[in-house]
Design an enzyme around this catalytic site. Structure first.
Site, PDB file in Angstrom:
ATOM      1  N   GLY A   9      13.939 -22.441  51.872  1.00 39.76           N
ATOM      2  CA  GLY A   9      14.319 -21.167  51.932  1.00 39.76           C
ATOM      3  C   GLY A   9      15.695 -20.902  52.367  1.00 39.76           C
ATOM      4  O   GLY A   9      15.728 -20.033  53.389  1.00 39.76           O
ATOM      5  N   VAL A  59       8.484 -23.651  46.723  1.00 38.46           N
ATOM      6  CA  VAL A  59       7.658 -24.916  47.566  1.00 38.46           C
ATOM      7  C   VAL A  59       6.288 -24.640  47.448  1.00 38.46           C
ATOM      8  O   VAL A  59       5.593 -25.652  47.769  1.00 38.46           O
ATOM      9  CB  VAL A  59       8.010 -24.681  48.924  1.00 38.46           C
ATOM     10  CG1 VAL A  59       9.630 -25.252  49.337  1.00 38.46           C
ATOM     11  CG2 VAL A  59       7.825 -23.316  49.927  1.00 38.46           C
ATOM     12  N   SER A 137       5.400 -18.690  63.681  1.00 32.83           N
ATOM     13  CA  SER A 137       5.515 -17.356  64.457  1.00 32.83           C
ATOM     14  C   SER A 137       4.618 -16.952  65.308  1.00 32.83           C
ATOM     15  O   SER A 137       3.702 -17.683  65.749  1.00 32.83           O
ATOM     16  CB  SER A 137       5.472 -16.272  63.242  1.00 32.83           C
ATOM     17  OG  SER A 137       5.304 -15.081  63.839  1.00 32.83           O
ATOM     18  N   TYR A 150      -0.550 -13.260  56.953  1.00 32.58           N
ATOM     19  CA  TYR A 150       0.565 -13.881  57.420  1.00 32.58           C
ATOM     20  C   TYR A 150       0.135 -14.615  58.864  1.00 32.58           C
ATOM     21  O   TYR A 150       0.588 -15.764  59.117  1.00 32.58           O
ATOM     22  CB  TYR A 150       1.673 -13.001  57.920  1.00 32.58           C
ATOM     23  CG  TYR A 150       3.049 -13.414  58.333  1.00 32.58           C
ATOM     24  CD1 TYR A 150       3.802 -14.188  57.402  1.00 32.58           C
ATOM     25  CD2 TYR A 150       3.155 -13.319  59.572  1.00 32.58           C
ATOM     26  CE1 TYR A 150       4.971 -14.423  57.951  1.00 32.58           C
ATOM     27  CE2 TYR A 150       4.485 -13.927  60.027  1.00 32.58           C
ATOM     28  CZ  TYR A 150       5.439 -14.397  59.376  1.00 32.58           C
ATOM     29  OH  TYR A 150       6.691 -14.928  59.812  1.00 32.58           O
ATOM     30  N   ALA A 152      -2.946 -15.950  59.626  1.00 35.84           N
ATOM     31  CA  ALA A 152      -3.648 -16.998  59.159  1.00 35.84           C
ATOM     32  C   ALA A 152      -2.751 -18.254  58.721  1.00 35.84           C
ATOM     33  O   ALA A 152      -2.905 -19.164  59.109  1.00 35.84           O
ATOM     34  CB  ALA A 152      -4.535 -16.463  58.006  1.00 35.84           C
ATOM     35  N   ILE A 183      13.171 -11.607  64.512  1.00 36.38           N
ATOM     36  CA  ILE A 183      14.553 -11.995  64.484  1.00 36.38           C
ATOM     37  C   ILE A 183      15.257 -11.039  63.466  1.00 36.38           C
ATOM     38  O   ILE A 183      14.455 -10.839  62.490  1.00 36.38           O
ATOM     39  CB  ILE A 183      14.474 -13.483  64.047  1.00 36.38           C
ATOM     40  CG1 ILE A 183      13.781 -14.167  64.920  1.00 36.38           C
ATOM     41  CG2 ILE A 183      15.790 -14.130  63.884  1.00 36.38           C
ATOM     42  CD1 ILE A 183      13.955 -14.448  66.166  1.00 36.38           C
TER      43      ILE A 183
HETATM   44  P1  NDP Z   1      13.883 -13.884  54.764  1.00 33.67           P
HETATM   45  O1  NDP Z   1      12.945 -13.256  53.997  1.00 33.67           O
HETATM   46  O2  NDP Z   1      15.227 -13.519  55.039  1.00 33.67           O
HETATM   47  O3  NDP Z   1      14.137 -15.283  54.200  1.00 33.67           O
HETATM   48  C1  NDP Z   1      13.060 -16.066  53.648  1.00 33.67           C
HETATM   49  C2  NDP Z   1      13.525 -17.203  52.618  1.00 33.67           C
HETATM   50  O4  NDP Z   1      12.604 -18.135  52.187  1.00 33.67           O
HETATM   51  C3  NDP Z   1      14.524 -16.305  51.416  1.00 33.67           C
HETATM   52  O5  NDP Z   1      15.473 -17.236  51.006  1.00 33.67           O
HETATM   53  C4  NDP Z   1      13.411 -16.785  50.299  1.00 33.67           C
HETATM   54  O6  NDP Z   1      13.736 -16.859  49.002  1.00 33.67           O
HETATM   55  C5  NDP Z   1      12.785 -17.965  50.544  1.00 33.67           C
HETATM   56  N1  NDP Z   1      11.334 -18.437  50.085  1.00 33.67           N
HETATM   57  C6  NDP Z   1      10.240 -17.639  49.976  1.00 33.67           C
HETATM   58  N2  NDP Z   1       9.475 -18.211  49.190  1.00 33.67           N
HETATM   59  C7  NDP Z   1       9.568 -19.286  48.873  1.00 33.67           C
HETATM   60  C8  NDP Z   1       8.992 -20.113  47.998  1.00 33.67           C
HETATM   61  N3  NDP Z   1       7.961 -20.193  47.703  1.00 33.67           N
HETATM   62  N4  NDP Z   1       9.988 -21.289  47.779  1.00 33.67           N
HETATM   63  C9  NDP Z   1      11.000 -21.534  48.136  1.00 33.67           C
HETATM   64  N5  NDP Z   1      11.909 -20.418  49.026  1.00 33.67           N
HETATM   65  C10 NDP Z   1      10.971 -19.274  49.309  1.00 33.67           C
HETATM   66  O7  NDP Z   1      13.014 -14.597  55.924  1.00 33.67           O
HETATM   67  P2  NDP Z   1      13.232 -15.021  57.393  1.00 33.67           P
HETATM   68  O8  NDP Z   1      14.708 -15.406  57.362  1.00 33.67           O
HETATM   69  O9  NDP Z   1      13.174 -13.889  58.270  1.00 33.67           O
HETATM   70  O10 NDP Z   1      12.239 -16.055  57.817  1.00 33.67           O
HETATM   71  C11 NDP Z   1      12.389 -17.348  57.705  1.00 33.67           C
HETATM   72  C12 NDP Z   1      11.176 -17.947  58.227  1.00 33.67           C
HETATM   73  O11 NDP Z   1      10.942 -17.737  59.425  1.00 33.67           O
HETATM   74  C13 NDP Z   1       9.738 -17.675  57.482  1.00 33.67           C
HETATM   75  O12 NDP Z   1       9.017 -18.679  57.555  1.00 33.67           O
HETATM   76  C14 NDP Z   1       9.072 -16.342  58.399  1.00 33.67           C
HETATM   77  O13 NDP Z   1       7.744 -16.292  58.181  1.00 33.67           O
HETATM   78  C15 NDP Z   1       9.699 -17.136  59.637  1.00 33.67           C
HETATM   79  N6  NDP Z   1       9.648 -16.095  60.763  1.00 33.67           N
HETATM   80  C16 NDP Z   1      10.365 -14.876  60.551  1.00 33.67           C
HETATM   81  C17 NDP Z   1      10.534 -13.860  61.904  1.00 33.67           C
HETATM   82  C18 NDP Z   1      11.674 -12.963  61.672  1.00 33.67           C
HETATM   83  O14 NDP Z   1      11.455 -11.951  62.550  1.00 33.67           O
HETATM   84  N7  NDP Z   1      12.595 -12.898  60.770  1.00 33.67           N
HETATM   85  C19 NDP Z   1       9.608 -14.145  63.053  1.00 33.67           C
HETATM   86  C20 NDP Z   1       8.638 -15.314  62.527  1.00 33.67           C
HETATM   87  C21 NDP Z   1       8.842 -16.284  61.749  1.00 33.67           C
HETATM   88  P3  NDP Z   1      13.850 -15.624  48.047  1.00 33.67           P
HETATM   89  O15 NDP Z   1      14.666 -14.627  48.685  1.00 33.67           O
HETATM   90  O16 NDP Z   1      14.648 -16.240  46.957  1.00 33.67           O
HETATM   91  O17 NDP Z   1      12.415 -15.436  47.661  1.00 33.67           O
END
Ligand code: NDP
Length: 240
Positions: A9, A59, A137, A150, A152, A183
């Protein structure tokens, strides 16, 4: 410093910042994306004097995850760091949450992390080295209204992190989790101003975090050979 890094991602948000942070430290990047990846990001990474292999893969699909790891090894020979960052939300109160909302979030956030660890650990076990960093998270630690699926998935990531750390430690492989608070990314952009105000009321440092701050922590954990099985909060003091 680790050499070859897979970031799932990685096209935007925290994943993008993680990929750029490792590139700035001289690491080659396997940039996984699901839908699209901007050309300028690949150029930015290559501009750090490293190589970037962009690989499309969902993934949550076991076979696609295997092909992603295979492509990484074919290109760079080793996988020194895996950052399991890909994640989604499908927020709803329990009563309105559909079965597919629950399944989709578990499939990407938890099963996707398992899929990547499963395939990468074979490579790391052969190398007898490697670091895995999983994005959990604060919600996985403390729970949250409207995020049963989420929470879970992210609590599951913590259990998976600890089990993996225990299983792989004897081969010099570490596995840790990061628990970000709120974030600034597209995931939190969708929140209304009133929800953001409610969140900030519970953040002692009174601001949202920056993706780059989380990225620095990922680089640190990936290069900390005596830290394993830990969950590190980066949340402006939300959970103490
Ligand atoms: P974004 O939504 O900005 O980015 C998430 C990324 O993950 C995107 O590039 C998306 O691609 C990709 N993605 C989603 N599903 C899949 C998949 N099945 N296979 C491959 N890639 C995938 O999220 P954040 O940057 O905010 O979050 C990143 C991580 O941090 C996540 O795990 C989130 O749960 C965690 N997190 C974020 C917080 C926040 O406040 N932002 C807080 C706590 C945790 P596409 O756009 O093409 O779907």
């Amino acid at each position: 410093m680790a050499k070859n890094v897979i970031v799932t991602g990685g096209a935007k948000g925290i994943g993008r910042a993680v990929a750029v942070a490792f590139a700035k430290k001289g690491c080659n990047i396997v940039l996984n994306y699901r839908s699209t990846v901007p050309d300028e990001l690949i150029k930015e990474i290559e501009g750090c004097g490293v190589e970037c292999l962009a690989v499309q893969c969902d993934v949550s699909d076991f076979k696609q995850a295997e092909l992603l790891v295979k492509a990484s090894v074919e290109k760079f020979g080793t996988v020194d760091v895996l950052v399991n960052n890909a994640g989604i939300t499908r927020d709803k109160l329990l009563l309105g949450m559909k079965e597919e909302d629950f399944d989709a979030v578990i499939a990407t956030n938890l099963k996707g992390t398992f899929n990547m660890i499963k395939h990468t650990s074979k490579v790391m076990l052969k190398q007898k080295s490697g670091s895995i960093v999983n994005m959990s998270s604060v919600v996985g630690v403390a729970g949250n209204v409207g995020q049963a699926n989420y929470a879970a998935s992210k609590a599951g990531v913590i259990g998976l992190t600890k089990a993996t750390a225990k299983e792989l430690a004897s081969r010099g492989i570490t596995c840790n989790a990061i628990a970000p608070g709120f974030i600034k990314t597209s995931m939190t952009d969708v929140l209304s101003d009133s929800v953001k105000e409610g969140i900030l009321a519970n953040v002692p440092l009174k601001r949202l975090g920056e993706p780059e701050e989380v990225a620095e922590l990922a680089v640190f954990l990936a290069n900390a050979p005596y830290i394993t099985g830990q969950v590190v909060n980066i949340d402006g003091g939300m959970i103490m």
